[in-house]
Enzyme design. Structure first.
Site, PDB file in Angstrom:
ATOM      1  N   LYS A  79       0.751  -1.196  -0.222  1.00 56.78           N
ATOM      2  CA  LYS A  79      -0.181  -0.059  -0.458  1.00 56.78           C
ATOM      3  C   LYS A  79       1.196   0.962  -0.216  1.00 56.78           C
ATOM      4  CE  LYS A  79      -3.598   1.929   2.458  1.00 56.78           C
ATOM      5  NZ  LYS A  79      -4.561   1.774   3.742  1.00 56.78           N
ATOM      6  N   SER A 154      -9.856   2.002   2.942  1.00 52.82           N
ATOM      7  CA  SER A 154      -8.825   2.539   2.263  1.00 52.82           C
ATOM      8  C   SER A 154      -7.671   1.756   1.217  1.00 52.82           C
ATOM      9  CB  SER A 154      -7.916   3.679   2.969  1.00 52.82           C
ATOM     10  OG  SER A 154      -7.291   2.855   3.816  1.00 52.82           O
ATOM     11  N   SER A 178      -9.964  -0.725   7.007  1.00 53.29           N
ATOM     12  CA  SER A 178      -9.019  -0.250   5.491  1.00 53.29           C
ATOM     13  C   SER A 178      -8.250  -1.330   5.093  1.00 53.29           C
ATOM     14  CB  SER A 178      -8.049   0.813   5.604  1.00 53.29           C
ATOM     15  OG  SER A 178      -9.024   1.680   5.718  1.00 53.29           O
TER      16      SER A 178
END
Lengths: 485, 96
Positions: A79, A154, A178
Site C-alpha cells: 500500500k 482505504s 481499511s
C-alpha cells in the site's frame, strides 16, 4: 493455471523444488499487471526493474542451496502509505506526489530480508481516509469482480491487486476497517492484527492509536505466513509489543470442535442488508455442523462506536497531518509571500476535500473548550467498548459478524453522502477502538460480488481466528472463485 | 450548538488551512451534520469511566545512549521543496 493465479504456499513448493524460478514467477505477475491494470488500476507505481533485479538475486540464492524462506521469490504489493527507500510513496495525495522516502518501513525491510519481491505500490483513499478508494487524489481503482463497483477502502488498491492476481500477496493498513472491508468487497482474505503486533515504523501516520498494518492474501494459509513475517517487536516503534511471534501456520488446523462462537447481534443491525446476514449465518451454521457451538450475544455499546470513531480518528489525524507544512518534504505552494501564507496555501492545495474535512473536525474537537466534550468523552466510550469485548471473550473464543453491511457499491454511488459512506465501516470500526485482531474472508456471493465474514479474536488471539478461518475455508470453496477479468 | 461560518474560519486558521468561500460554506454544513451525530454520545453516562488512550498499556521506553545509524544531511533535505547547503529554505520568518 497460470503462475500468477497461485497462492504463496503453492508457489513456495514450486520455487523450492526448482520447478519454477523467481524470475519466471515475477515475469508472470508483471505480465498480468500490464494486461489487466489498465482496467483495474490497483497500482500507483509498478516497480518492474526492482522486481526483476530482486528476483534474479533470489534465484541466485536458491541456486546456492540453503533454506528457501516461505516468502522468497513471492511477488507482493505494498500500500502506498508505507515508506519504500528510493521508491515514491504518495499516500495517493497531491501533498506527497513526488515524495521519495530515504528509508523503508520496518515491514518492508522484513519482507526484503525474507526475499519477497515488491512489484509495486497500491492506490488508497488519500492518507487512508475513506472506504472506497474514490478519495485517492490520483485516480479511482475498480473492483475486479465488477469494474463499475468500488474495491472498498482505504486499502482498495492492495485488495484489488490480490483479487485480480496482480500480486500474490499484499500489505494494507487498517485504522477503521481499511484492510477488512476492501478484502470483503474484493473476495480475498484480510487481517488486522492486534494493536502492537506489527511495527508501524515507516507507515505514514493517520490515527496513531488505531492504525495497524496487516496482510491481504488469496487464502488463510497465506495470511498466516505473511503475518508471521511482519510481526514482532521493533525498537523503532515504541507501541510494538514484545510478545513472542508464534508459528502461525501451526494454527492451521481443520478443526473447530468445542469452539465457542459469539454472534453479536448489534453487528447485524445498523443497515446490514438481509443477504449479508443470511450468508454470514449460513457460514456460522456450517461451523456448527463442523463441531463449533454458537450463541447470540448483545453488545449495546456498539451503537455508539461510529460517532466515537469519528471523533478519535480525525482528532489524531489533525495532529499527525500538521507535519505537512511545505518545509521539509512534500508539496509547497508557489503562490505564497510569507511563512504563514506558505503553510495555509500549501495545505489548501495539497490536501483533498475529505482530508480537509477530517482535519477540520479534529482541530475543532481538540480546540480549547471542547476537548472534554469530544475527545475525552470518546476515549471514555472507548473504554466501554473494550470492556464489552473483554466480557464477551470471557465466554467466547471468537466473535463472528458481517465485515460490511453490503457487497461492493457502485463507483460514485455514495460519494455525496458522507454519513452513508461511513456506515460501510460500522462493523469494522469497533475492532480498532478495542485494539483486538479481526479478519475478513469470503462466505458467499450476491449479485456476482463477494460477501465478507468478519472473525474477531482476543488480543493476540490471531491463532484461534486463523484456526476458525482455515476450517471454514477447507470445508467450502469460495476462496477458489476468481473474478472473470 | 451550531457552528457558524466564523467558527469554521477560526478552526481553519488553527488548522492552517486556507479555504475558499465555497469550501467554507460546504464545510459549515457538513461539520454541523457530523457534530449533530456526535451528540448521541451525550446519552452515555461516562462520569465513572476512565479514558483509554491506547488499547494496550504503554510504558516509557528507555535505551542506552549509544550512537546508531542515521541519515546524511543530504538525504534529509533531498525531498525539500527548496534547500541550500544542506539546509531547508523557507520564506523570511524574522523581521530585519
Amino acid at each position: 493455471m497460470e503462475l500468477f493465479q497461485l497462492t504463496a504456499h503453492e508457489l513456495h513448493k514450486k520455487l523450492k523444488s526448482r520447478e519454477i524460478s523467481a524470475l519466471e514467477l515475477t515475469q508472470s505477475v508483471l505480465g498480468r499487471i500490464s494486461s489487466v491494470d489498465g482496467q483495474v488500476r490497483s497500482f500507483v507505481t509498478v516497480t518492474n526493474e526492482i522486481a526483476l533485479e530482486t528476483a534474479r538475486a533470489v534465484d541466485k540464492q536458491i541456486a546456492g542451496g540453503g533454506d528457501v524462506s516461505p516468502l522468497a521469490g513471492i511477488p507482493i504489493a505494498i500500500k502506498d502509505n508505507m515508506c519504500t527507500n528510493g521508491v515514491r510513496t504518495t499516500c495517493s495525495s497531491k501533498m506527497l506526489e513526488n515524495f521519495i522516502p530515504p528509508y523503508s518501513a520496518t515491514v518492508v525491510e522484513k519482507l526484503a530480508e525474507a526475499g519477497a519481491i515488491m512489484v509495486g505500490k497500491t492506490n488508497l483513499d488519500e492518507f487512508a481516509m475513506g472506504s472506497s478508494t474514490e478519495n485517492s487524489a490520483l485516480f479511482v481503482t475498480h473492483n475486479p469482480w465488477n469494474l463499475d463497483k468500488v474495491p472498498g477502502g482505504s486499502s482498495g488498491g492492495s485488495a484489488a491487486a490480490v483479487a485480480a492476481d496482480e500480486a500474490v500477496l499484499a500489505l494494507g493498513s487498517d485504522t477503521g476497517g481499511s484492510i477488512r472491508q476492501p478484502a470483503a468487497f474484493c473476495g480475498v482474505v484480510g487481517m488486522k492484527p492486534t494493536y502492537g503486533r506489527v511495527s508501524r515504523y515507516g507507515l505514514v501516520a493517520f490515527a496513531s492509536s488505531l492504525d495497524q498494518i496487516g496482510p491481504i492474501t488469496k487464502d488463510v494459509t497465506d495470511t498466516a505466513i505473511l503475518l508471521g513475517a511482519i510481526s514482532g517487536k521493533d525498537s523503532m516503534d515504541s507501541t510494538s509489543v514484545d510478545i513472542p511471534v508464534p508459528d502461525y501456520t501451526a494454527a492451521l488446523k481443520n478443526d473447530v470442535r468445542g469452539m465457542k462462537i459469539g454472534i453479536p447481534k448489534e453487528f447485524f443491525a445498523q443497515g446490514v442488508r438481509p443477504e449479508i446476514s443470511e450468508a454470514v449465518m449460513k457460514a456460522v451454521e456450517a461451523l456448527k455442523a463442523l463441531g463449533a457451538d454458537y450463541k447470540e450475544v448483545s453488545m449495546p455499546i456498539m451503537e455508539y462506536t461510529l460517532p466515537t470513531y469519528y471523533i478519535l480518528a480525525p482528532s489524531e489525524a489533525s495532529s499527525n497531518l500538521a507535519r505537512y507544512d511545505g518545509v521539509r518534504y512534500g508539496h509547497r505552494s508557489k503562490h505564497s509571500s510569507d511563512v504563514m501564507s506558505m503553510f495555509m496555501k500549501t495545505r489548501d492545495e495539497g490536501f483533498g476535500a475529505e482530508v480537509k474535512q477530517r482535519i477540520m473536525i479534529g482541530t475543532y474537537a481538540l480546540s480549547a473548550g471542547y476537548y472534554d466534550a469530544y475527545y475525552l468523552k470518546a476515549q471514555k466510550v472507548r473504554t466501554l467498548v473494550r470492556q464489552a469485548y473483554d466480557e464477551a471473550f470471557e465466554e467466547f473464543d471468537v466473535l463472528i459478524s458481517p465485515t460490511a453491511p453490503s457487497v461492493a457499491f457502485g463507483i460514485g454511488e455514495k460519494a455525496n453522502d458522507p454519513l452513508e459512506m461511513k456506515l460501510a465501516d460500522v462493523c469494522t470500526i469497533p475492532v480498532n477502538m478495542a485494539g483486538i485482531p479481526a479478519m475478513s474472508m469470503t462466505c458467499g456471493f450476491y449479485d456476482g460480488l463477494p460477501i465478507g465474514m468478519q472473525i474477531m479474536g482476543k488480543p493476540f488471539g490471531e491463532e484461534t481466528m486463523l484456526q476458525v478461518a482455515y476450517t471454514y475455508e477447507q470445508n467450502t470453496d469460495h476462496h477458489t472463485m476468481k473474478p472473470g477479468l | 450548538m451550531k457552528l457558524s461560518k466564523q467558527d469554521i474560519e477560526h478552526v481553519a486558521l488553527l488548522a492552517r488551512l486556507e479555504l475558499s468561500e465555497d469550501e467554507k460554506d460546504s464545510l459549515t454544513g457538513r461539520l454541523n451534520q457530523i457534530m449533530e451525530h456526535f451528540g448521541k454520545l451525550q446519552e452515555l453516562d461516562t462520569s465513572q469511566v476512565a479514558p483509554t488512550s491506547h488499547s494496550i498499556p504503554l510504558q516509557n521506553v528507555f535505551r542506552h545512549d549509544t550512537a546508531g545509524r542515521s541519515m546524511t544531511p543530504s538525504d534529509v533535505v533531498a525531498n525539500a521543496p527548496e534547500s541550500r547547503d544542506d539546509q531547508f529554505v523557507v520564506p523570511q520568518v524574522v523581521e530585519t
